[in-house]
Write an enzyme that holds these catalytic residues in place. Structure first.
Site, PDB file in Angstrom:
ATOM      1  N   CYS A   1       1.192  -7.942   3.255  1.00 34.02           N
ATOM      2  CA  CYS A   1       0.794  -8.741   4.421  1.00 34.02           C
ATOM      3  C   CYS A   1      -0.707  -8.612   4.642  1.00 34.02           C
ATOM      4  CB  CYS A   1       1.560  -8.269   5.654  1.00 34.02           C
ATOM      5  SG  CYS A   1       1.341  -9.356   7.080  1.00 34.02           S
TER       6      CYS A   1
ATOM      7  N   GLU B   1       3.558 -12.092   3.001  1.00 37.30           N
ATOM      8  CA  GLU B   1       3.120 -12.856   4.175  1.00 37.30           C
ATOM      9  C   GLU B   1       1.611 -12.783   4.223  1.00 37.30           C
ATOM     10  OE1 GLU B   1       5.894 -13.003   7.604  1.00 37.30           O
ATOM     11  OE2 GLU B   1       4.196 -12.078   8.635  1.00 37.30           O
TER      12      GLU B   1
END
Ligand code: A2P
Length: 423
Positions: A381, A421
């Site tokens: 992420c 992500e």
């Protein structure tokens, strides 16, 4: 003898503007660039979409999964979709189209074509697997709630705290913001996100769209037993090109005072979730505010350290300098036997540039040991640019340690063990 021209009916793929949080996931996922956006809406081009469904599972809200039956010649164009505040009603266009189709079918004595978003020259969607990360959650993840509160019916949270978590001398102004929901239900899981509706309107008078933020606290609250969540928010003062820019929502959030009220929608996300089985290992790789979900997962595991559990936590965290790294103090105080943390700083004066990928290569033997274990779950992420580099590093480490990445990668994706992500 020439019969009437065949009528084609299309199952048109549309995005619900009332639920969409404009997170760009669909546009990034679409393998054939059928999805685009303007400042108002994300839309699907019926001329391009082939109904391959690649964009559907990653959408955190489900806004992407909307379909209308229309006459192909009268499919909604993207310019029209850009103006929508809500989807057109299902009944009208669909039933008219189907009525026409039924009449035509009766006339012709055979069935007219119904094309489910499939272009004339393609009978099927692409069979290449374009998914780089998992679109399913880990098998043992808890079941998430999504879309409990929407743009039309947001929940009002109260600010319980707002603290800067980067050093006062750092350029990055990153805040840890705690929002309390009082007695209203707002169940969340680590890895999920929420939407914030900033007050005010855009230059053309439209209300601001929601901005999405990952939750930084575990499911049982920022403070255990409280009905609250925390966010990690970086004040945006520059755009992607480095020019001065004022982030509408980030500045609003970073300036909030204790007791202020905030409109919240969500929660969102049903795949970037943590495994619940205690022997699972988490390999977490992040930069900057991408640390939010890692903090949530780590804190959940810290609170729930089960006797005899063998699950390990390994974290690679990149920032420009030590001062720019959010939560530096609390993170480095976590016991070494609980989490194996390696920091990578790219702009420490007098030291060479170091990215998370470099740190992973230095720890290649330990990373490989985790990759070998079917109980390992990977989470990436942070900055978009990092994704490519991290995947390449994983490939290299796997290769050096006798693991076939070309087999392992799709397996990780399929089994809900590789979650990406990036933004
Ligand atoms: P850099 O010094 O090159 O900008 P930010 O503070 O902008 O959120 O970035 C967080 C960290 O991620 C910084 O150390 C930044 O380094 C680093 N970074 C930038 N690009 C990449 C990349 N492609 N891969 C890994 N890390 C990156």
């Amino acid at each position: 003898m020439n019969g009437p021209a065949p009528i084609e009916v299309l199952r048109q793929h549309l995005i619900d503007p009332e639920i969409c949080i404009r997170c760009n996931t669909c546009e990034e996922t679409c393998p054939i660039d059928a999805i685009t956006h303007d400042s108002n809406n994300y839309v699907v081009d019926a001329e391009v979409c082939n109904g391959c469904m690649a964009c559907v599972p990653p959408c955190p809200t489900g806004a992407i999964d909307n379909w209308r039956t229309v006459l192909k010649a009268e499919a909604y164009g993207i310019e029209e979709q850009f103006t929508w505040d809500a989807l057109p009603a299902q009944g009208t266009a669909a039933s008219a189209a189907l009525d026409t189709l039924a009449q035509q079918t009766a006339l012709e004595g055979n069935s007219a074509a119904i094309t489910a978003g499939i272009k004339d020259d393609e009978s099927e969607g692409p069979d290449v697997d374009t998914t780089r990360g998992s679109t399913v959650p880990p098998w043992s993840a808890a079941k998430p709630y999504v879309n409990l509160y929407t743009h039309k019916a947001p929940v009002v949270a109260t600010v319980a705290g707002n603290y800067r978590v980067t050093d006062e001398t750092a350029e990055s102004d990153i805040h840890h913001i705690v929002l309390d929901f009082g007695a209203l239900p707002f169940p969340v899981l680590e890895g999920q996100s929420i939407g914030i509706l900033p007050p005010g309107a855009t230059k053309d008078g439209k209300l601001h769209h929601a901005r999405q933020y990952s939750i930084a606290s575990p499911r049982d609250g920022e403070r255990k037993g409280y009905n609250n969540v925390s966010l990690t928010v970086k004040r945006v003062t520059r755009d992607h090109h480095g020019d001065a820019a004022h982030g509408v929502c980030s500045n609003y959030l970073c300036d909030l005072k204790k007791g202020d009220h905030v409109q919240v929608i969500g929660p969102f996300g049903s795949t970037f979730l943590m495994p619940n089985h205690p022997d699972s290992h988490l390999l977490m790789i992040c930069t900057g505010t991408g640390s939010a979900p890692m903090r949530a997962m780590t804190e959940y595991r810290r609170r729930r350290r089960l006797k005899g559990a063998t699950g390990k936590l390994m974290l690679f965290f990149g920032a420009r300098t030590r001062e720019e790294l959010p939560y530096f103090g609390p993170l480095t105080n976590l016991p070494k036997d609980f989490i194996d943390t390696t920091l990578a700083f790219s702009r420490t004066p007098g030291e060479p540039k170091r990215y998370v990928q470099d740190a992973m290569r230095e720890r290649a033997a330990d990373v490989a040991q985790l990759l070998r274990d079917a109980n390992t779950y990977l989470y990436v992420c942070g900055l978009k640019g990092m994704e490519e580099g991290v995947l390449q590093t994983l490939r290299d480490i796997a290769g050096q340690h006798g693991l076939a990445w070309d087999t392992l990668w799709p397996r990780l994706v399929r089994e809900g063990r590789l979650h990406l992500e990036t933004y």
